[in-house]
Design an enzyme around this catalytic site. Sequence first.
Site, mmCIF file in Angstrom:
data_model
loop_
_atom_site.group_PDB
_atom_site.id
_atom_site.type_symbol
_atom_site.label_atom_id
_atom_site.label_comp_id
_atom_site.label_asym_id
_atom_site.label_seq_id
_atom_site.Cartn_x
_atom_site.Cartn_y
_atom_site.Cartn_z
ATOM 1 N N ASP A 89 0.809 -1.223 0.000
ATOM 2 C CA ASP A 89 0.000 0.000 0.000
ATOM 3 C C ASP A 89 0.840 1.270 0.000
ATOM 4 O O ASP A 89 0.421 2.309 0.522
ATOM 5 C CB ASP A 89 -0.964 0.021 1.205
ATOM 6 C CG ASP A 89 -1.867 -1.186 1.224
ATOM 7 O OD1 ASP A 89 -2.156 -1.719 0.135
ATOM 8 O OD2 ASP A 89 -2.275 -1.610 2.327
ATOM 9 N N LYS A 139 1.825 2.163 -5.128
ATOM 10 C CA LYS A 139 2.360 1.622 -6.390
ATOM 11 C C LYS A 139 1.436 1.927 -7.574
ATOM 12 O O LYS A 139 1.887 2.332 -8.642
ATOM 13 C CB LYS A 139 2.554 0.095 -6.260
ATOM 14 C CG LYS A 139 3.544 -0.298 -5.169
ATOM 15 C CD LYS A 139 3.621 -1.789 -4.968
ATOM 16 C CE LYS A 139 2.367 -2.409 -4.382
ATOM 17 N NZ LYS A 139 2.065 -2.022 -2.990
ATOM 18 N N GLY A 175 -4.570 -4.214 -3.779
ATOM 19 C CA GLY A 175 -5.556 -3.176 -4.101
ATOM 20 C C GLY A 175 -4.769 -1.940 -4.481
ATOM 21 O O GLY A 175 -4.130 -1.339 -3.631
ATOM 22 N N HIS A 176 -4.758 -1.599 -5.752
ATOM 23 C CA HIS A 176 -3.952 -0.478 -6.246
ATOM 24 C C HIS A 176 -4.885 0.659 -6.653
ATOM 25 O O HIS A 176 -5.713 0.499 -7.552
ATOM 26 C CB HIS A 176 -3.078 -0.931 -7.425
ATOM 27 C CG HIS A 176 -2.039 -1.942 -7.029
ATOM 28 N ND1 HIS A 176 -1.121 -2.466 -7.893
ATOM 29 C CD2 HIS A 176 -1.754 -2.500 -5.822
ATOM 30 C CE1 HIS A 176 -0.329 -3.319 -7.246
ATOM 31 N NE2 HIS A 176 -0.708 -3.360 -5.984
ATOM 32 N N GLN A 207 1.978 -6.031 -3.260
ATOM 33 C CA GLN A 207 2.414 -6.151 -1.858
ATOM 34 C C GLN A 207 3.698 -5.324 -1.648
ATOM 35 O O GLN A 207 3.924 -4.372 -2.367
ATOM 36 C CB GLN A 207 2.620 -7.615 -1.450
ATOM 37 C CG GLN A 207 1.334 -8.425 -1.317
ATOM 38 C CD GLN A 207 0.726 -8.862 -2.634
ATOM 39 O OE1 GLN A 207 1.386 -9.515 -3.424
ATOM 40 N NE2 GLN A 207 -0.521 -8.533 -2.867
HETATM 41 P P1 GDP Z 1 -0.753 0.359 -3.546
HETATM 42 O O1 GDP Z 1 -1.342 -0.927 -3.082
HETATM 43 O O2 GDP Z 1 0.722 0.427 -3.317
HETATM 44 O O3 GDP Z 1 -1.114 0.705 -4.961
HETATM 45 O O4 GDP Z 1 -1.379 1.494 -2.618
HETATM 46 P P2 GDP Z 1 -2.928 1.623 -2.172
HETATM 47 O O5 GDP Z 1 -3.714 2.134 -3.310
HETATM 48 O O6 GDP Z 1 -3.400 0.394 -1.507
HETATM 49 O O7 GDP Z 1 -2.805 2.676 -1.015
HETATM 50 C C1 GDP Z 1 -2.270 3.937 -1.196
HETATM 51 C C2 GDP Z 1 -3.316 4.969 -0.776
HETATM 52 O O8 GDP Z 1 -2.724 6.234 -0.644
HETATM 53 C C3 GDP Z 1 -4.416 5.149 -1.806
HETATM 54 O O9 GDP Z 1 -5.609 5.490 -1.147
HETATM 55 C C4 GDP Z 1 -3.917 6.311 -2.636
HETATM 56 O O10 GDP Z 1 -4.974 7.027 -3.275
HETATM 57 C C5 GDP Z 1 -3.257 7.157 -1.582
HETATM 58 N N1 GDP Z 1 -2.095 7.948 -2.019
HETATM 59 C C6 GDP Z 1 -1.115 7.625 -2.905
HETATM 60 N N2 GDP Z 1 -0.170 8.588 -2.919
HETATM 61 C C7 GDP Z 1 -0.555 9.521 -2.032
HETATM 62 C C8 GDP Z 1 0.022 10.750 -1.573
HETATM 63 O O11 GDP Z 1 1.108 11.168 -1.968
HETATM 64 N N3 GDP Z 1 -0.673 11.443 -0.604
HETATM 65 C C9 GDP Z 1 -1.864 11.013 -0.128
HETATM 66 N N4 GDP Z 1 -2.470 11.747 0.805
HETATM 67 N N5 GDP Z 1 -2.425 9.863 -0.539
HETATM 68 C C10 GDP Z 1 -1.766 9.124 -1.459
HETATM 69 P P1 IMO Z 2 -0.886 -4.157 -2.266
HETATM 70 O O1 IMO Z 2 -0.449 -4.678 -3.615
HETATM 71 C C1 IMO Z 2 -0.994 -4.608 2.056
HETATM 72 C C2 IMO Z 2 -1.092 -8.679 3.644
HETATM 73 C C3 IMO Z 2 -2.349 -9.127 4.333
HETATM 74 C C4 IMO Z 2 -1.773 -10.145 5.316
HETATM 75 C C5 IMO Z 2 -0.661 -10.797 4.510
HETATM 76 C C6 IMO Z 2 -1.059 -12.087 3.824
HETATM 77 O O2 IMO Z 2 -2.208 -3.459 -2.315
HETATM 78 O O3 IMO Z 2 0.191 -3.377 -1.625
HETATM 79 P P2 IMO Z 2 -2.632 -12.799 1.815
HETATM 80 O O4 IMO Z 2 -3.987 -12.314 1.392
HETATM 81 O O5 IMO Z 2 -1.578 -12.568 0.787
HETATM 82 O O6 IMO Z 2 -2.661 -14.205 2.329
HETATM 83 O O7 IMO Z 2 -2.242 -11.894 3.086
HETATM 84 O O8 IMO Z 2 -0.275 -9.849 3.529
HETATM 85 N N1 IMO Z 2 -1.288 -8.161 2.277
HETATM 86 C C7 IMO Z 2 -1.221 -6.870 1.941
HETATM 87 N N2 IMO Z 2 -1.036 -5.780 2.713
HETATM 88 N N3 IMO Z 2 -1.078 -4.485 0.721
HETATM 89 C C8 IMO Z 2 -1.233 -5.557 -0.070
HETATM 90 O O9 IMO Z 2 -1.179 -5.500 -1.420
HETATM 91 C C9 IMO Z 2 -1.355 -6.835 0.542
HETATM 92 N N4 IMO Z 2 -1.533 -8.093 0.078
HETATM 93 C C10 IMO Z 2 -1.481 -8.896 1.147
HETATM 94 O O10 IMO Z 2 -2.976 -8.053 4.986
HETATM 95 O O11 IMO Z 2 -1.181 -9.464 6.395
HETATM 96 MG MG MG Z 3 -2.867 -1.601 -1.817
#
Ligand code: GDP
Ligand code: IMO
Ligand code: MG
Length: 423
Positions: free
Chosen positions: A13, A16, A40-41, A224
């Site tokens: 998270d 990416k 979840g991206h 991840q």
């Molecule tokens: P990913 O899994 O690495 O793609 O990241 P996620 O989408 O799960 O989580 C990142 C969260 O931070 C999302 O809600 C984005 O919209 C938000 N986000 C990304 N970059 C920034 C930033 O620079 N500032 C803020 N406030 N939010 C951000």
């Molecule tokens: P992105 O790509 C954050 C965590 C889960 C759990 C562990 C194992 O959005 O960054 P699993 O479902 O793989 O058996 O879970 O890994 N986890 C993540 N945490 N971002 C993710 O993906 C994750 N994918 C799995 O919360 O702790």
């Molecule tokens: Mg994510």
Amino acid sequence: MAVDLLLGLQWGDEGKGKIVDVLTGNYDIIARFQGGPNAGHTLIFDGHKHVLHTIPSGIFHKTALNVVGNGVVIDPVIFKKELENLDKHKVDYTSKLLISRKAHLILPTHRLLDAASETSKGKAKIGSTLKGIGPTYMDKTGRNGMRVGDLELKNWKDKYHALTAKHLGMLDYFNIKIDYNLEELEAEFDKGIEKLRTLQFIDSEEFLNQAIKSNKTILAEGAQGSLLDIDFGTYPFVTSSNTTAAGACTGLGVAPNRIKDVYGIFKAYTTRVGSGPFPTELFDKDGEEMARIGQEFGATTGRPRRCGWLDLVALKYAVDVNGVTQLMMMKGDVLSGFDTLKICTSYNYKGKEISHFPYNIEPENVSVNYSEFKGWDEDLTKMTSAEQLPKNLMDYVAFIEKETGVPVKIVSVGPDRKQTIVR
Ligand code: GDP
Ligand code: IMO
Ligand code: MG
């Protein structure tokens, strides 16, 4: 041409999805190499928010091709929902979304096994997203899995039924009550398969190597984060794939000497969702503020993310394991208004001060030492160039660059595509 790699350096998270979307204009092909719908991206642009789970984050651009690589595990049910969301937004994906024949399929019973396995662990549960990731990769390495290419065989249903029967036997072994209606799950699965079949299945390693030979540019998108890697993460509280750079080689079939830049993404602080050790975790007002301002809720499960200070011991470890050549710091805007910021620079481990990431970072073994930094008050979210960034933020960035030996090339100042400062 070479392949560049983009991956998370923390527990996922990091942002990416946002950065892949920002960089897609520079690439011909975006390729996911591991993980599945546990990811979840989030992408935000033109006033819309999109969350992708399996589909590469380059899909909203007009020309780039998007490849789901052999290292990915696909749940046809979730995949169908993702495609329907693209349909809603009139994104034409049919000619630009390609699926590896060697990617493994998540069956409904994989999800049931995930749930049974987690329940059986009791307090020691991983905190899995329960998307069936672990059981599917277990079947892959156990040489029992079903792959996308199997769907082209006449007898694919026989394979499916044999594997499902095996899973039902395993569920009996767990002896844990899980409510499910297999008929309903299978009907949903079949519809997902139908939708998946509307896409092109390819020999993706051949496709990507040919693309490299014809000078196409490729960006590999990780899921991840490095601390969730099956080998190098905080085992057993990890996911079931190699999230680090090496995973891109096995997950796409590209050789190590084809990889050029490795973009490492990190948040200006740290978050973690699910169980497992987290040395800089905060249980005070600062942690609550990070969670509130950063809206730290999982993009896949909606669970609250645990928050804490930046951990340089862990970050340096991830930089090394991945061979990071450029850093990208996300969510600096969330730290505006904190008087003092902290960065963990060493651990106390079994009575000694250490600066490397040790075998075990459980709280009984590890406590942390911090360096303190002056915060900044400015709202960063409207800033558009590096010159506008506050001095205290630049001092924070300079410290990270000095300690890691890697330049911070992007500072992200908000979730929108446009809120991205390239240095
Ligand atoms: P990913 O899994 O690495 O793609 O990241 P996620 O989408 O799960 O989580 C990142 C969260 O931070 C999302 O809600 C984005 O919209 C938000 N986000 C990304 N970059 C920034 C930033 O620079 N500032 C803020 N406030 N939010 C951000
Ligand atoms: P992105 O790509 C954050 C965590 C889960 C759990 C562990 C194992 O959005 O960054 P699993 O479902 O793989 O058996 O879970 O890994 N986890 C993540 N945490 N971002 C993710 O993906 C994750 N994918 C799995 O919360 O702790
Ligand atoms: Mg994510």
